[in-house]
Design a protein around this motif. Structure first.
Motif, mmCIF file in Angstrom:
data_model
loop_
_atom_site.group_PDB
_atom_site.id
_atom_site.type_symbol
_atom_site.label_atom_id
_atom_site.label_comp_id
_atom_site.label_asym_id
_atom_site.label_seq_id
_atom_site.Cartn_x
_atom_site.Cartn_y
_atom_site.Cartn_z
ATOM 1 N N LYS A 70 -5.647 6.962 -3.296
ATOM 2 C CA LYS A 70 -4.663 5.869 -3.711
ATOM 3 C C LYS A 70 -3.510 5.348 -2.962
ATOM 4 O O LYS A 70 -3.090 4.347 -2.993
ATOM 5 C CB LYS A 70 -3.900 6.613 -4.983
ATOM 6 N N SER A 71 -2.727 6.426 -2.331
ATOM 7 C CA SER A 71 -1.844 6.041 -1.344
ATOM 8 C C SER A 71 -2.293 5.071 -0.356
ATOM 9 O O SER A 71 -1.653 4.152 0.096
ATOM 10 C CB SER A 71 -1.232 7.280 -0.556
ATOM 11 N N PHE A 72 -3.289 5.415 0.369
ATOM 12 C CA PHE A 72 -3.996 4.313 1.316
ATOM 13 C C PHE A 72 -4.446 3.154 0.514
ATOM 14 O O PHE A 72 -3.866 1.988 1.186
ATOM 15 C CB PHE A 72 -5.357 4.876 1.724
ATOM 16 N N ARG A 73 -4.719 3.005 -0.530
ATOM 17 C CA ARG A 73 -5.089 1.895 -1.345
ATOM 18 C C ARG A 73 -3.788 0.852 -1.358
ATOM 19 O O ARG A 73 -3.665 -0.392 -1.569
ATOM 20 C CB ARG A 73 -5.656 2.082 -2.748
ATOM 21 N N ASN A 74 -2.703 1.767 -1.753
ATOM 22 C CA ASN A 74 -1.539 0.870 -1.993
ATOM 23 C C ASN A 74 -0.740 -0.057 -0.915
ATOM 24 O O ASN A 74 -0.151 -0.967 -0.884
ATOM 25 C CB ASN A 74 -0.363 2.001 -2.409
ATOM 26 N N ILE A 75 -1.311 0.552 0.499
ATOM 27 C CA ILE A 75 -0.797 -0.179 1.610
ATOM 28 C C ILE A 75 -2.056 -0.708 2.448
ATOM 29 O O ILE A 75 -1.706 -1.399 3.406
ATOM 30 C CB ILE A 75 -0.033 0.893 2.605
ATOM 31 N N ALA A 76 -3.197 -0.463 1.853
ATOM 32 C CA ALA A 76 -4.246 -0.893 2.758
ATOM 33 C C ALA A 76 -4.413 -2.578 3.101
ATOM 34 O O ALA A 76 -4.723 -2.725 4.292
ATOM 35 C CB ALA A 76 -5.609 -0.849 1.902
#
Length: 256
Positions: A144-150
């Motif tokens: 989820k953290s990766f998706r937020n900045i992907a």
């Protein structure tokens, strides 16, 4: 966007499932991963073994997935080749999410990092993702953290020979920070633990613990210790250019 995903923990690992789920929100996902655990395989290739590839019923709906009886690098190479035969090219390659950090000199051994590095060598922007922890890993939070900045990460124009290595801290509090870092200094106190098999033959299992040196705050190791997310730009360029001219002079003097 077409996204190739692989790892070194194996196609059944929870980290790759969590990554594939969020990657689906970015584009079409294709998974090609080892059929079993392949950690610490580095940039190894199965040059003297036949590779066997099987279609896998992957637990993310709509994702085509293959397991390969080889290394992470084998998987990336085969995946790029296989899909190129169908005129499918990839816009990005994601590797992970690995169960455990890949910090400092870990990158020399990591199959997770090698998979991303291989994609980079073949001209595909790539990101390796690793999550700290001992026995419990919150892959969903890391994904989820990766998706937020992907979207922001994928818009970065990387040099042709450069890929990114992301390390998530073991515990990610709300509002965690992403920081650009260089590789830190981390070695290991090696230990080889004797084990005896059923036939009475003594073997050894590698063990030991990580030793972290005092270092600058902009290193990947210091970053995750502070509870932040580390993003390190890596490349395969081994020539020591600072020493090259000196070596040329030394060799020329010897040959005179």
């Amino acid at each position: 966007m077409r996204i190739l995903i692989s790892n070194d923990d194996g196609i059944s690992a929870p980290g790759i499932v969590a990554l594939a789920k969020v990657a689906q929100e970015l584009g079409d996902v294709y998974v090609v991963a080892p059929d079993r655990q392949r950690s610490a395989s580095s940039h190894g290739m199965s040059l003297h073994h036949t590779l066997y590839v099987d279609t896998v019923d992957f637990p993310v709906s709509g994702v085509e997935a293959f397991s390969v009886t080889g290394t992470p690098v084998d998987c990336v190479k085969w995946g790029i080749y296989h899909y190129s035969q169908q005129s499918v090219s990839f816009d990005v390659m994601l590797s992970g999410i690995n169960a455990g950090y890949n910090l400092a000199t870990d990158v020399l051994y990591s199959g997770t990092v090698a998979a991303a590095g291989e994609a980079s060598l073949q001209g595909i922007p790539a990101i390796a993702l690793s999550l700290g922890g001992a026995s419990q890993f919150d892959f969903d939070s890391a994904a989820k953290s990766f998706r937020n900045i992907a979207n922001e990460l994928l818009r970065i124009s990387l040099p042709a020979d450069t890929f990114l290595s992301v390390n998530f801290p073991a515990e990610m509090p709300a509002g965690n920070v992403w920081r650009a870092t260089q590789l830190g200094a981390r070695s290991f106190q090696d230990e080889f633990i004797p084990v005896t098999d059923d036939a009475g033959r003594i073997g050894y299992r590698y063990g030991g613990e990580a030793l972290t040196e005092v270092e600058a705050s902009d290193t990947d190791t210091a970053c995750v210790r502070a509870g932040d997310i580390s993003v390190s730009p890596l490349r395969y360029r081994f020539t020591n250019t600072e020493f090259l001219d000196s070596l040329k002079l030394k060799i020329s003097s010897v040959l005179k």
